[in-house]
Design a protein around this motif. Structure first.
Motif, PDB file in Angstrom:
ATOM      1  N   ASP A  48       8.644   6.121   4.419  1.00 48.39           N
ATOM      2  CA  ASP A  48       8.926   7.188   5.561  1.00 48.39           C
ATOM      3  C   ASP A  48       9.344   8.584   4.693  1.00 48.39           C
ATOM      4  O   ASP A  48      10.264   8.563   3.927  1.00 48.39           O
ATOM      5  CB  ASP A  48      10.179   6.180   5.593  1.00 48.39           C
ATOM      6  CG  ASP A  48      11.146   7.375   7.069  1.00 48.39           C
ATOM      7  OD1 ASP A  48      10.797   8.444   6.896  1.00 48.39           O
ATOM      8  OD2 ASP A  48      12.000   6.315   7.780  1.00 48.39           O
ATOM      9  N   PRO A  49       8.777   9.051   4.874  1.00 44.74           N
ATOM     10  CA  PRO A  49       8.733  10.089   4.090  1.00 44.74           C
ATOM     11  C   PRO A  49      10.635  11.014   4.197  1.00 44.74           C
ATOM     12  O   PRO A  49      10.870  12.062   3.617  1.00 44.74           O
ATOM     13  CB  PRO A  49       7.972  11.501   4.520  1.00 44.74           C
ATOM     14  CG  PRO A  49       6.949  10.415   4.848  1.00 44.74           C
ATOM     15  CD  PRO A  49       7.381   9.299   6.313  1.00 44.74           C
ATOM     16  N   ALA A  50      10.799  10.428   5.399  1.00 40.71           N
ATOM     17  CA  ALA A  50      12.265  11.442   5.800  1.00 40.71           C
ATOM     18  C   ALA A  50      13.086  10.708   4.695  1.00 40.71           C
ATOM     19  O   ALA A  50      13.865  11.564   4.143  1.00 40.71           O
ATOM     20  CB  ALA A  50      12.363  11.681   7.343  1.00 40.71           C
ATOM     21  N   LEU A  51      12.823   9.757   4.662  1.00 43.24           N
ATOM     22  CA  LEU A  51      14.395   8.614   4.491  1.00 43.24           C
ATOM     23  C   LEU A  51      13.842   8.652   2.384  1.00 43.24           C
ATOM     24  O   LEU A  51      15.334   8.817   1.967  1.00 43.24           O
ATOM     25  CB  LEU A  51      13.947   6.983   4.811  1.00 43.24           C
ATOM     26  CG  LEU A  51      14.669   6.080   4.067  1.00 43.24           C
ATOM     27  CD1 LEU A  51      16.206   6.468   4.529  1.00 43.24           C
ATOM     28  CD2 LEU A  51      14.459   5.193   4.696  1.00 43.24           C
ATOM     29  N   LEU A  52      12.684   9.174   2.247  1.00 42.27           N
ATOM     30  CA  LEU A  52      12.155   9.177   0.953  1.00 42.27           C
ATOM     31  C   LEU A  52      13.005  10.550   0.108  1.00 42.27           C
ATOM     32  O   LEU A  52      13.386  10.178  -0.457  1.00 42.27           O
ATOM     33  CB  LEU A  52      11.139   9.014   0.351  1.00 42.27           C
ATOM     34  CG  LEU A  52      10.506   9.229  -1.063  1.00 42.27           C
ATOM     35  CD1 LEU A  52      10.729   8.155  -1.756  1.00 42.27           C
ATOM     36  CD2 LEU A  52       8.756   9.795  -0.852  1.00 42.27           C
ATOM     37  N   ALA A  53      12.781  11.883   1.737  1.00 40.91           N
ATOM     38  CA  ALA A  53      13.381  12.772   0.217  1.00 40.91           C
ATOM     39  C   ALA A  53      14.404  12.737   0.185  1.00 40.91           C
ATOM     40  O   ALA A  53      15.814  13.486  -0.215  1.00 40.91           O
ATOM     41  CB  ALA A  53      12.681  13.307   1.954  1.00 40.91           C
TER      42      ALA A  53
ATOM     43  N   THR B 191       0.941  -1.341  -0.173  1.00 42.05           N
ATOM     44  CA  THR B 191       0.006   0.154  -0.236  1.00 42.05           C
ATOM     45  C   THR B 191       0.680   1.339   0.147  1.00 42.05           C
ATOM     46  O   THR B 191       0.427   2.197  -0.300  1.00 42.05           O
ATOM     47  CB  THR B 191      -0.698   0.109   0.988  1.00 42.05           C
ATOM     48  OG1 THR B 191      -0.147   0.070   2.474  1.00 42.05           O
ATOM     49  CG2 THR B 191      -2.006  -0.476   0.866  1.00 42.05           C
ATOM     50  N   PHE B 192       2.239   0.995   0.466  1.00 43.23           N
ATOM     51  CA  PHE B 192       3.162   2.137   0.625  1.00 43.23           C
ATOM     52  C   PHE B 192       3.374   2.101  -0.918  1.00 43.23           C
ATOM     53  O   PHE B 192       4.465   3.629  -1.124  1.00 43.23           O
ATOM     54  CB  PHE B 192       4.548   2.013   1.618  1.00 43.23           C
ATOM     55  CG  PHE B 192       3.546   1.772   2.707  1.00 43.23           C
ATOM     56  CD1 PHE B 192       2.945   3.481   3.587  1.00 43.23           C
ATOM     57  CD2 PHE B 192       3.483   1.268   3.212  1.00 43.23           C
ATOM     58  CE1 PHE B 192       2.093   3.538   4.989  1.00 43.23           C
ATOM     59  CE2 PHE B 192       2.743   0.852   4.622  1.00 43.23           C
ATOM     60  CZ  PHE B 192       2.576   1.997   5.196  1.00 43.23           C
TER      61      PHE B 192
ATOM     62  N   HIS C 141      11.691  -3.949   0.632  1.00 43.06           N
ATOM     63  CA  HIS C 141      12.760  -2.342   0.724  1.00 43.06           C
ATOM     64  C   HIS C 141      11.826  -1.396  -0.124  1.00 43.06           C
ATOM     65  O   HIS C 141      12.235   0.118   1.203  1.00 43.06           O
ATOM     66  CB  HIS C 141      14.073  -2.839   1.215  1.00 43.06           C
ATOM     67  CG  HIS C 141      14.296  -3.794   1.709  1.00 43.06           C
ATOM     68  ND1 HIS C 141      14.391  -4.197   2.812  1.00 43.06           N
ATOM     69  CD2 HIS C 141      15.240  -4.992   1.240  1.00 43.06           C
ATOM     70  CE1 HIS C 141      14.898  -5.165   3.214  1.00 43.06           C
ATOM     71  NE2 HIS C 141      15.525  -6.227   2.750  1.00 43.06           N
ATOM     72  N   SER C 142      12.011  -1.057  -1.113  1.00 43.31           N
ATOM     73  CA  SER C 142      11.144   0.438  -2.177  1.00 43.31           C
ATOM     74  C   SER C 142       9.788   0.389  -0.387  1.00 43.31           C
ATOM     75  O   SER C 142       9.517   1.204  -1.057  1.00 43.31           O
ATOM     76  CB  SER C 142      10.813  -0.396  -2.935  1.00 43.31           C
ATOM     77  OG  SER C 142      11.868  -0.823  -3.559  1.00 43.31           O
ATOM     78  N   ALA C 143       9.318  -0.576  -0.029  1.00 45.52           N
ATOM     79  CA  ALA C 143       7.770   0.458   0.612  1.00 45.52           C
ATOM     80  C   ALA C 143       8.351   1.035   1.647  1.00 45.52           C
ATOM     81  O   ALA C 143       7.544   1.895   2.301  1.00 45.52           O
ATOM     82  CB  ALA C 143       7.154  -0.785   0.454  1.00 45.52           C
ATOM     83  N   GLU C 144       8.957   0.236   2.510  1.00 51.31           N
ATOM     84  CA  GLU C 144      10.063   0.532   3.197  1.00 51.31           C
ATOM     85  C   GLU C 144      10.298   2.248   3.745  1.00 51.31           C
ATOM     86  O   GLU C 144       9.890   3.374   4.140  1.00 51.31           O
ATOM     87  CB  GLU C 144      10.873   0.032   3.947  1.00 51.31           C
ATOM     88  CG  GLU C 144       9.977  -1.560   4.791  1.00 51.31           C
ATOM     89  CD  GLU C 144      11.100  -2.036   4.667  1.00 51.31           C
ATOM     90  OE1 GLU C 144      11.028  -3.797   5.535  1.00 51.31           O
ATOM     91  OE2 GLU C 144      13.066  -1.803   5.004  1.00 51.31           O
ATOM     92  N   ILE C 145      10.788   2.639   2.065  1.00 50.52           N
ATOM     93  CA  ILE C 145      11.536   4.106   2.219  1.00 50.52           C
ATOM     94  C   ILE C 145      10.131   4.352   1.785  1.00 50.52           C
ATOM     95  O   ILE C 145      10.103   5.895   2.284  1.00 50.52           O
ATOM     96  CB  ILE C 145      12.624   3.548   0.629  1.00 50.52           C
ATOM     97  CG1 ILE C 145      13.713   3.162   0.723  1.00 50.52           C
ATOM     98  CG2 ILE C 145      12.984   5.099   0.381  1.00 50.52           C
ATOM     99  CD1 ILE C 145      14.641   2.765  -0.190  1.00 50.52           C
TER     100      ILE C 145
END
Length: 150
Positions: free
Chosen positions: A125-130, A79-80, A118-122
């Motif tokens: 997490d908005p900070a990690l994605l940024a 879902t992420f 692992h992609s979904a985990e990124i």
């Protein structure tokens, strides 16, 4: 059960397979092993073959929407993922499942699911994605020529 149990009492240990699907053999200094009957392994392969063909058939008949709707049930972390990544995940999953079943090796499916998780985990997490998607600042300078191995 300990691996030594199989070594010391092989007949009694293997008789336990009459009551369970598989036995996990714990080893002290190495990865655990699984012991199962060949007929169980063949049934598992049949189920995987059916599942991969069913997924491929749904994609081929353009029922991708049904897969998209069912995916969060099977992989809640999906879902992420952005919608376009879900489509890529489904395509890669079908292709990988078909190839893995043909080779009798499910490891590529597990690897693919781990990578997408692992992609979904990124994305979750908005900070990690940024951090991972921002453009680098400045020029990193010249890139040295690769070394040629002889």
């Amino acid at each position: 059960m300990p691996f030594s149990e199989l070594l010391h009492h092989p007949a009694a240990t293997t008789r336990r397979l009459d009551a369970v699907r598989a036995l996990r053999l714990r080893r002290r200094d190495a990865a655990d092993l699984a012991l199962m009957r060949v007929d169980q392994m063949e049934r598992d392969a049949t189920v995987m073959d059916f599942t991969s063909r069913l997924l491929a058939g749904l994609v081929r008949t353009e029922n991708i929407e049904a897969l998209r709707q069912a995916l969060p049930e099977a992989l809640p972390w999906s879902t992420f993922l952005p919608a376009e990544d879900v489509d890529t995940l489904l395509t890669e999953l079908v292709d990988t499942a078909r190839g893995a079943v043909a080779l009798d090796n499910l490891a590529p499916i597990a690897l693919l699911l781990t990578q997408w998780r692992h992609s979904a985990e990124i994305y979750a997490d908005p900070a990690l994605l940024a951090i991972l998607t921002r453009e680098p600042e400045g020029d990193f300078g010249p890139v040295p020529m690769p070394q040629v191995s002889e």
